[in-house]
Each structure stands twice: as structure tokens, then as C-alpha cells.
Design an enzyme around this catalytic site. Structure first.
Site, PDB file in Angstrom:
ATOM      1  N   ASP A   1       0.826  -1.199   0.000  1.00  0.00           N
ATOM      2  CA  ASP A   1       0.000   0.000   0.000  1.00  0.00           C
ATOM      3  C   ASP A   1       0.868   1.261   0.000  1.00  0.00           C
ATOM      4  OD1 ASP A   1       0.676  -0.883   2.651  1.00  0.00           O
ATOM      5  OD2 ASP A   1      -0.692   0.618   3.475  1.00  0.00           O
TER       6      ASP A   1
ATOM      7  N   GLU B   1      -0.133  -1.209   5.647  1.00  0.00           N
ATOM      8  CA  GLU B   1       0.944  -0.714   6.521  1.00  0.00           C
ATOM      9  C   GLU B   1       0.796   0.774   6.805  1.00  0.00           C
ATOM     10  OE1 GLU B   1       4.648   1.125   7.747  1.00  0.00           O
ATOM     11  OE2 GLU B   1       3.587   1.484   5.853  1.00  0.00           O
TER      12      GLU B   1
END
Length: 412
Positions: free
Chosen positions: A99, A164
């Protein structure tokens, strides 16, 4: 023997230069933003990544997807690819995240943030440093082992995780809690998600993280008659100045960290009224606290609540505290842990730099790994442009970091 093998591997990695750049550009073109930041998750990026890995010769995959109804696919993908070593029960892990954060104000970028490009030896684009630089580096370090026909002493696990940038609850934290155990006690775990431009910092400790928002409620009224209301902005402003006292209440220093003290910084300020001639009845601001591990966040919250009660009493307002992040830091990884020693050796060999163990204020997924009592090292040679406009990474960092990972794979 390792010097001969490392020379072969290094030459092989150098030959991948254009392929590594091409993969970076392909990954950047696929947005992978979590729902908290207005995105639809990481699934398209995960599919592209797995397809590329299969094309490169990776064969063993394990998925651990988390359910998430906030994204259209309903899942947040997490997966591991494994290269078996001579020891099939001990693993070297390289954990990177798929991400990214949103690009922010597009006018501040020199180019479309999702159309990565190379300029002056750097790759520019959102996500190219955070975390694709080391994602690509880890992939091609492992590919070099495959292509050179080298069997590592220990097995290799490359993990690619979601979520994350927000909480990791749908990413590595989910994997650790869902797969029991995800790690073995003597595994060597590296999270390449923080570092410095010299490549000399091996992060072994993180400060506790406390993000708070304060909503002050007074009474709105016309600006010409302030006595008829209660200015929430004034009360909140006094609260900001009083919260500075936290630095004196928690004054200890630890030279492991930079900066060595705990930090308590007011940050985000939300708009209150939309016009000048209205006394605001509500005001919201937020605070970012990074606290040394020896302090308990419960004690920090107790002190904050005491300060808040004083402001409420003095200004006759109500103040609500909401918590955006509350992460009590774990015990640091030992400076002489095997993973730290092996990284130190690899960095010296590849970059001719003497690395040192240190602590940071930023949070990484390593914190949760440490809470489960596994030693973990956070390392990357990075120019620290993450989350900025014109985020970029030097191509040479990508190649060099791949060689450091390969050195780890070759060690016995």
C-alpha cells in the site's frame, strides 16, 4: 566462498537494472491506497506482483488475505513467496508493504505521480521509495539466487503485506495473529521500511506512538457579542500551550534515538466557523506524540487528562479526547542480535559503511513483531522522500540494497 558467490550475485543484480526500473514503473501505475485514505485497497497491485513473480521463476506461494468490506473486492491481500534453502526450518524474511499513501496536492508534483519515470538516475513516482524500492530489491536479490543456481543456507521468505500505511490490522498484524506461528524463534527478520541516506542506521527500537484529537465545545455566537457565547477556539489555544508541559513531565533522554527525547507536537487543525464574525462554539486540533519506550502511555494519558480538566474548569468548556493511534512500543531488539550482526556485515561489504543500531520515532510493522518477542531489524539505504511530492529513489540504492539482501541470503 561468499566473496566469489557475492561477486556473481552482484554482477547478476547489475544486469537486472532495466528490469528493476520497469517493474517499479509497472507497480507505480497501479494505485494501492487503503480505504481510510479513500482508496480501494491493494488487490490489483498484489495480482500484478504475483504474476510478475511467477514469470520470474518463483514457484511457492502462500496467501493470508484479510476480509475487509470497505473495499470492493472484500479482501486485503497478503502473501509470501518462499525459496527453499538447505535448512527448511529457518528463514530469512524480507517484509515489504504494497500500500501507498495518496499523492496529496497534485500541483506540487512535477509529473503524474502514478506514471513513474527516470531522471538523473532517480525513479520518480508515488510509492517508488515507500516501499517499492526495497520490494523490488528483495525480489531481484532472490531472483539472482535462482538464476545463479545457488541454494541458500537458510530458506527465504519474501512477504508482501497490505495496510501498513494506516494500521496494519489487515496486513502483517493479521498474518501474525492468524498464522500461528508465522515466525520461528530463530528466524532472521528484516523490515526495509526506514533508514538513512548513508545506509548506516539499523533500526532496533521505536518510540511509542500516541495520536490524539481534542474537540473543544463552547457556545457559538455573533462576533459583536462574544459575551453571549464561549469561544472554543480560545480555550483550545490555551490547551495547546498547556500541553507543551508534557515535555517537562516526561523529560528523559535516550541516545539510541534521534531526537533523544520524547516529542509532543500539535499538528492538524480543523476548520471551525466559515466566517470571521462568528465566535466558534467548537474547535478541533490533533497532536502527535512519540514517547520513549521506558514511559507507559497510560501515564502520558493521565497527565493529558489532568491538563484537559484544568482547561475545562478555567474556560467552562467541554473537551473530548479521541485516540487515532495508541501503540505502546515493545522492548528493543538487542544490538547484538544475529540479524543485526548479519546486516552489519552485509552493509560493510556492499556499501563500505559501518552500520550502527539505533532507534526512531516513526512507527513500522517491526513494533508488532517485537511485541511477539521476535528480534527484527529495520534497515534501508533511503533518501527519505517518502510521503513527499516528487517522491523518488536512486536506482543505485535499489541495486545496492538488493546486494545487501543477497549477502544476507549467502551468509551461513
Amino acid at each position: 566462498m561468499i566473496n566469489n558467490e557475492l561477486q556473481r550475485i552482484s554482477q547478476r543484480i547489475d544486469s537486472y537494472r532495466e528490469a528493476m526500473i520497469e517493474l517499479q514503473i509497472a507497480l507505480s501505475a497501479v494505485s494501492a491506497i487503503g480505504p481510510e485514505n479513500g482508496g480501494d485497497g491493494e488487490l490489483l497491485k498484489a495480482k500484478l506482483l504475483e504474476e510478475r513473480l511467477i514469470q520470474m521463476g518463483f514457484k511457492n506461494f502462500r496467501h493470508c488475505d484479510a476480509k475487509d468490506e470497505r473495499v470492493s473486492s472484500g479482501i486485503r491481500p497478503n502473501f509470501i513467496t518462499t525459496i527453499e534453502g538447505k535448512n527448511k526450518n529457518k528463514f530469512i524474511w524480507i517484509i515489504t508493504h504494497m500500500d501507498i499513501v495518496p499523492p496529496g496536492e497534485l500541483r506540487l508534483w512535477s509529473h503524474d505521480p502514478y506514471s513513474a519515470y527516470v531522471k538523473n538516475g532517480h525513479i520518480y513516482g508515488r510509492g517508488v521509495e515507500d516501499n517499492q524500492q526495497d520490494m523490488v530489491a528483495s525480489i531481484f536479490a532472490a531472483k539472482a539466487m535462482i538464476d545463479e543456481g545457488l541454494i541458500p543456507e537458510y530458506s527465504i521468505n519474501l512477504a508482501f503485506v497490505s495496510d501498513e500505511e494506516t494500521s496494519s490490522n489487515k496486513g502483517l498484524y493479521y498474518m501474525i495473529d492468524f498464522v500461528n506461528p508465522l515466525f520461528n524463534d530463530d528466524d532472521l527478520i528484516v523490515v526495509p521500511d526506514s533508514g538513512n541516506p548513508q545506509g548506516s542506521l539499523i533500526e532496533v527500537a521505536e518510540k511509542s506512538m500516541l495520536w490524539l484529537c481534542f474537540k473543544t465545545k463552547g457556545k457559538q455566537c455573533h462576533g459583536s457579542n462574544p459575551h453571549l457565547g464561549n469561544n472554543a477556539f480560545v480555550a483550545a489555544s490555551h490547551l495547546v500551550t498547556k500541553l507543551v508541559k508534557l515535555k517537562k513531565l516526561f523529560p528523559e533522554s535516550d541516545p539510541l534515538f534521534d531526537p533523544p527525547q520524547s516529542t509532543f507536537e500539535p499538528t492538524k487543525k480543523e476548520a471551525n466557523v466559515g466566517n470571521i464574525n462568528t465566535i466558534p462554539g467548537e474547535d478541533i486540533f490533533c497532536m502527535d506524540c512519540r514517547v520513549l519506550p521506558n514511559y507507559d502511555l497510560h501515564d502520558v494519558m493521565t497527565s493529558i487528562q489532568k491538563i484537559v480538566r484544568g482547561i475545562e474548569k478555567k474556560f467552562k468548556v467541554k473537551i473530548e479526547i479521541s485516540t487515532a493511534q495508541y501503540v505502546q512500543s515493545a522492548k528493543p531488539t538487542a544490538s547484538d542480535a544475529p540479524v543485526v550482526q548479519m546486516l552489519t556485515k552485509a552493509i560493510q561489504e556492499v556499501y563500505n559503511v559501518k552500520a550502527y543500531p539505533g532507534g526512531v520515532g516513526a512507527g513500522t510493522v517491526a513494533s508488532y513483531i517485537r511485541k511477539k518477542n521476535y528480534p527484527v531489524a529495520v534497515w534501508s539505504k533511503t533518501n527519505q522522500t517518502a510521503h513527499q511530492p516528487d517522491e523518488n529513489c536512486p536506482v543505485d540504492n535499489m541495486l545496492g540494497n538488493a546486494k545487501v539482501f543477497a549477502h544476507l541470503f549467502l551468509q551461513k
